[in-house]
Design an enzyme around this catalytic site. Sequence first.
Site, mmCIF file in Angstrom:
data_model
loop_
_atom_site.group_PDB
_atom_site.id
_atom_site.type_symbol
_atom_site.label_atom_id
_atom_site.label_comp_id
_atom_site.label_asym_id
_atom_site.label_seq_id
_atom_site.Cartn_x
_atom_site.Cartn_y
_atom_site.Cartn_z
ATOM 1 N N LEU A 147 0.800 -1.362 -0.030
ATOM 2 C CA LEU A 147 -0.109 -0.004 0.125
ATOM 3 C C LEU A 147 0.801 1.257 -0.114
ATOM 4 O O LEU A 147 0.311 2.461 -0.727
ATOM 5 C CB LEU A 147 -0.960 0.112 1.200
ATOM 6 N N GLY A 148 2.064 1.044 0.669
ATOM 7 C CA GLY A 148 2.904 2.475 0.591
ATOM 8 C C GLY A 148 4.256 2.142 1.257
ATOM 9 O O GLY A 148 4.273 1.027 2.097
ATOM 10 N N LYS A 167 2.288 -3.592 8.916
ATOM 11 C CA LYS A 167 3.119 -2.751 8.666
ATOM 12 C C LYS A 167 4.330 -3.341 9.176
ATOM 13 O O LYS A 167 4.628 -3.746 10.337
ATOM 14 C CB LYS A 167 2.892 -1.316 9.304
ATOM 15 N N ASP A 217 4.894 13.449 13.522
ATOM 16 C CA ASP A 217 4.845 13.456 12.054
ATOM 17 C C ASP A 217 3.740 13.605 11.294
ATOM 18 O O ASP A 217 3.131 12.861 10.491
ATOM 19 C CB ASP A 217 5.342 11.954 11.611
#
Length: 756
Positions: free
Chosen positions: A441-442, A463, A560
């Site tokens: 996905l990224g 992740k 972030d």
Amino acid sequence: MGPQVLVFLIRFLFLFLLLSWPAVVATSSTFPIAKPHCKDKCGNISVPYPFGFGDKDCYRDESFRVNCNSTFNPPKLSILDETVVQELSFQGQLRVFLGVITDCYTKSGQQTDTSFNDATFFGFNQMGNTFTFSNTENKFTALGCDTKAYIVDSNGKNFKSECGMTCNNKSDVINGSCTGIGCCQTSIPKGYDSYDLTLRSYKNHTLVYDYNPCSYAFLVDKNWYNFSISDLLDFTRNVDEYGFSQVPVVLDWAVDNKSCEVAKKDQATYGCGKNSYCVESKNSHGYICSCSHGYEGNPYLPDGCQDINECKDPKENTCGSINCINLPGSYNCSCPLGYHGDAKKDGTGCIPTTQNPNQVIQDTVGVGLGFLFLVISILLVLWALQKRKKNKLKQKFFRQNGGFLLKQQISSCEGLDEAAKIFTAEELRQASNNYAQSQILGRGGYGTVYKGVLPNHRTVAIKKSRKVDENQIEQFINEVVILSQINHRNVVKLLGCCLETEVPILVYEFVTNKTLFHHIHGEGCNSLISWDNRLRIATETSEALAYLHSAASPPIIHRDVKSANILLDDNYTAKVSDFGASRLVPLDRTQISTLVQGTLGYLDPEYLRSSQLTEKSDVYSFGVVLVELLTGKKALYSDGSGRQTNLAVHFVTSVEEGKVWEILDNQIVTEGCREKLQVVLELAERCLRLKGEERPTMKEVAMELQGLRRDQTQPWVALNPEEGERLLGELALPHHNTVEYNSLTDEALMSLDGGR
């Protein structure tokens, strides 16, 4: 089934077992003698490792470096002080050319040539005592009928040998005989690496001048030199470029001057490769290497000794190629059908069997089944060992990543079992289709995110994080426990983690409609999000951050905040994600000293300068996101001249110069109410102030945006001060036994029981 078929099956099974053994079968023509990418020849002379030339990796050390001079034809190979090499061997010997000393006179007794005739030194002791003159292959030799010659150890080891000869008539000399008349030879002791030669005359050759005007002395390979009477008149051999005669001399060399016992203790410098063994040097200095029985090649290379195929060499096996089976380092023989015994014995090894055919078949089937059982057993053992190894590795990573600490936290927190699930590595591997590229996905600074589907058909985001600092495992586990308890509608839900891999894997809820960054700046999107949706996204993001700052216990600074970390679902509902850089704030502190982390363009200048992280750092980053929503520009964008422009700086400058309306997105200007836009612009400007103390808190930002949205959706309701205080109070949840507040529905959703 005939006996021949059964024999074939047995041989097939046996060969299958042998093929599973990692043996390398080679012939002598394929044995490498030098390291890969290194030259192994100089002209027609082979150069085996540990000798070599060129790159330093091609030879063991400086004592084994040779020089290949290609200006000569053929090229000349030399070692040390330009000593010419005739032959190199990895069996521990080499042949070099060394000089001949002479002592010549005229007929009247005057010396005419005294080339090296007085204590001339020959030696290799400067090479670290790994090279010595072979006492078995060399002889000290003197020629002449009026001669006395000496060979003396140059290091004072009390060795001296002498040849003295006179012969009155040429007829006394015997051709091919070197026993003291015209030619004298004597042995040298073992272990010497240098010597001096001295040459003298009794009568200045006046009595023998006609057939012997000169005396000669030299050390020489005994197998090379054969005395000839003509040598007394003129002994000229292998003249070098300076006009001097040279003869071949055999040197014994060792790979190191240590004994085998000492050398084996230091594997880093041990010179013998696989399938080889250490041998004490026969000339008393150091050790050499030799390939084990059944192997051939260069034993000084890591894989130099390779298995030879005895079955292809009738000199090596006695059973013939048909019944021969090659083994690593050996071979095996099988008797033909109807015979038994030792097939390796030539002639009488295999004797006829007296069993009946049925017994032969039974024995053959039994042997075949035995081999089959052996193969299956080996495969099962290998499978079990591999599985055990994987389980041990998983347990190691689980312990290393704080798995037991997480289990302890889960067991001590009531109702946390479902909130913080510990997934197995196999579950997530299957869910992500073995982490296929198509599932990505990224990628970000803190890991790679994959799409996965759990066995209950729930779609999740998996992740794979970067390696966690082992010194901060306890903090990492605390963050997992606390994040898993967050149940805010605008924060991506952490479902659990996997700690059985080298780097921890986190599992989040799956959000379907990509990121805010994609919808503002992505290809083909063209900032088509309506003003209403933009205002709602900003409001929901601010509510989530305000919740993290004020309602979570302990408070969380995201660190972030950026449009790429704000996910959107199909209804454009905002979800704050990626807590890889987040920090937990101790309850008794308002700021944390930490290494600066974040994304350029979003970083708080005050945090960047002081390394003091506060909640106001997230406020600054949110201000950049707010300006992105207003202008449709990236946090760092090109101004058209190829230079990068900082959006936050440009925005603040435009506000100060009264030009801020010129940089707004046309769609925003068209759809938005100018008065409300002005309020949002002022709010963004306050969020981007350089001093953190001049910025609003996220609760104040959220309250102001909520008021704008409420006023926009219910324009007849004014947001009076009392209403504002009530909303602010609702956001300021207590630190323990907190509940989540949904500001849109004015409802409390779920008790966190001291979590977040």
